[in-house]
Design a protein around this motif. Structure first.
Motif, mmCIF file in Angstrom:
data_model
loop_
_atom_site.group_PDB
_atom_site.id
_atom_site.type_symbol
_atom_site.label_atom_id
_atom_site.label_comp_id
_atom_site.label_asym_id
_atom_site.label_seq_id
_atom_site.Cartn_x
_atom_site.Cartn_y
_atom_site.Cartn_z
ATOM 1 N N ARG A 24 30.163 -96.028 -16.705
ATOM 2 C CA ARG A 24 31.329 -97.065 -17.452
ATOM 3 C C ARG A 24 30.381 -98.016 -16.925
ATOM 4 O O ARG A 24 30.747 -99.482 -17.519
ATOM 5 C CB ARG A 24 32.761 -97.045 -16.676
ATOM 6 N N LEU A 28 29.326 -101.689 -19.154
ATOM 7 C CA LEU A 28 29.765 -102.931 -18.669
ATOM 8 C C LEU A 28 29.021 -104.061 -18.381
ATOM 9 O O LEU A 28 28.416 -105.064 -19.286
ATOM 10 C CB LEU A 28 30.889 -102.870 -17.296
ATOM 11 N N ARG A 63 36.389 -111.666 -17.201
ATOM 12 C CA ARG A 63 36.915 -110.886 -17.219
ATOM 13 C C ARG A 63 36.229 -109.966 -15.389
ATOM 14 O O ARG A 63 35.192 -109.559 -15.699
ATOM 15 C CB ARG A 63 36.523 -109.826 -18.335
ATOM 16 N N HIS A 65 36.349 -106.995 -13.846
ATOM 17 C CA HIS A 65 36.342 -105.037 -13.692
ATOM 18 C C HIS A 65 36.491 -104.567 -12.425
ATOM 19 O O HIS A 65 34.742 -104.844 -11.831
ATOM 20 C CB HIS A 65 35.281 -104.507 -14.733
ATOM 21 N N ARG A 73 40.212 -101.676 -19.437
ATOM 22 C CA ARG A 73 40.714 -103.006 -19.448
ATOM 23 C C ARG A 73 40.348 -103.821 -18.135
ATOM 24 O O ARG A 73 40.186 -103.399 -17.001
ATOM 25 C CB ARG A 73 41.910 -103.291 -19.604
ATOM 26 N N PRO A 74 39.781 -105.171 -17.881
ATOM 27 C CA PRO A 74 40.085 -105.379 -16.785
ATOM 28 C C PRO A 74 40.346 -105.724 -16.073
ATOM 29 O O PRO A 74 42.332 -105.605 -16.581
ATOM 30 C CB PRO A 74 38.854 -106.875 -17.169
ATOM 31 N N LYS A 75 40.850 -105.435 -14.681
ATOM 32 C CA LYS A 75 41.981 -105.917 -13.696
ATOM 33 C C LYS A 75 42.290 -106.956 -13.927
ATOM 34 O O LYS A 75 44.265 -107.865 -13.461
ATOM 35 C CB LYS A 75 41.492 -105.499 -12.301
#
Length: 155
Positions: A24, A28, A63, A65, A73-75
Motif C-alpha cells: 500500500r 502511494l 491528501r 494517508h 481513501r485518505p484520512k
C-alpha cells in the motif's frame, strides 16, 4: 502438533499483513509528490495525538494517508485554496519523542477548524512553495516566515 499449526497460521497471517502494508505504501509513493508528515488528530492530551503518514500532492489537494492503515481513501484532504498557515514552531515536550528533531510543526487554519501538521524543515520549504503556487487571488496565502525560537538548553 495442533499448536504448531496455529503458530504457523499466525506467522503466515502476520507476513501477509506486513506485505499488504508495504505494498500500500509503495502504491502511494509510486506516483511521486509524496512526503512524510504527521498530523495531529486529537488535542485531548498536550503534546500527544499525532498520527504518522504520507502526504500526497494531487492537484490543489494534499491528501493525508495514515502510515499503518489499510484504507485506500485518505484520512484527511486539505485544499490549497482554503488552507492558511498561521505560524510555525519546533516540537515541544512529549512531541520531541514522537518526531525527529529537525521537524517543524505548522499551525494551519481551514475555514472551519485549525490543524497542526509536522514535517521536516526541508519539506516545509516545498510545502509552502506548493501552497503559494496556487492561482492568483486565492486565499491560500502564506505569511512572512517568522523566526523559529530555539529550544532552551536542557541541563
Amino acid at each position: 502438533m495442533r499448536i504448531l499449526e496455529i503458530v504457523g497460521i499466525c506467522i503466515g497471517a502476520l507476513v501477509v499483513v506486513l506485505f499488504a502494508l508495504f505494498f500500500r505504501r509503495r502504491l502511494l509513493m509510486q506516483g511521486g509528490g509524496t512526503i512524510r508528515v504527521q498530523v495531529r488528530v486529537t488535542t485531548m492530551v498536550r503534546g500527544r495525538g499525532w498520527s504518522a503518514g504520507l502526504g500526497q500532492f494531487v492537484g490543489d489537494e494534499l491528501r493525508f494517508h495514515r502510515m499503518f492503515s489499510f484504507a485506500i481513501r485518505p484520512k484527511r484532504v486539505l485544499d490549497r485554496r482554503a488552507l492558511d498557515v498561521q505560524r510555525r514552531r519546533l516540537p515541544e515536550g512529549p512531541e520531541r519523542l514522537t518526531m525527529p528533531g529537525h521537524w517543524v510543526i505548522l499551525l494551519c487554519r481551514l475555514p472551519d477548524t485549525e490543524i497542526e501538521i509536522a514535517m521536516a524543515e526541508s519539506t516545509v520549504t516545498g510545502f509552502l512553495s506548493w501552497l503559494e503556487a496556487g492561482p492568483p487571488g486565492q486565499p491560500g496565502s502564506v505569511p512572512p516566515r517568522p523566526a523559529i525560537t530555539p529550544r532552551p538548553a536542557e541541563n
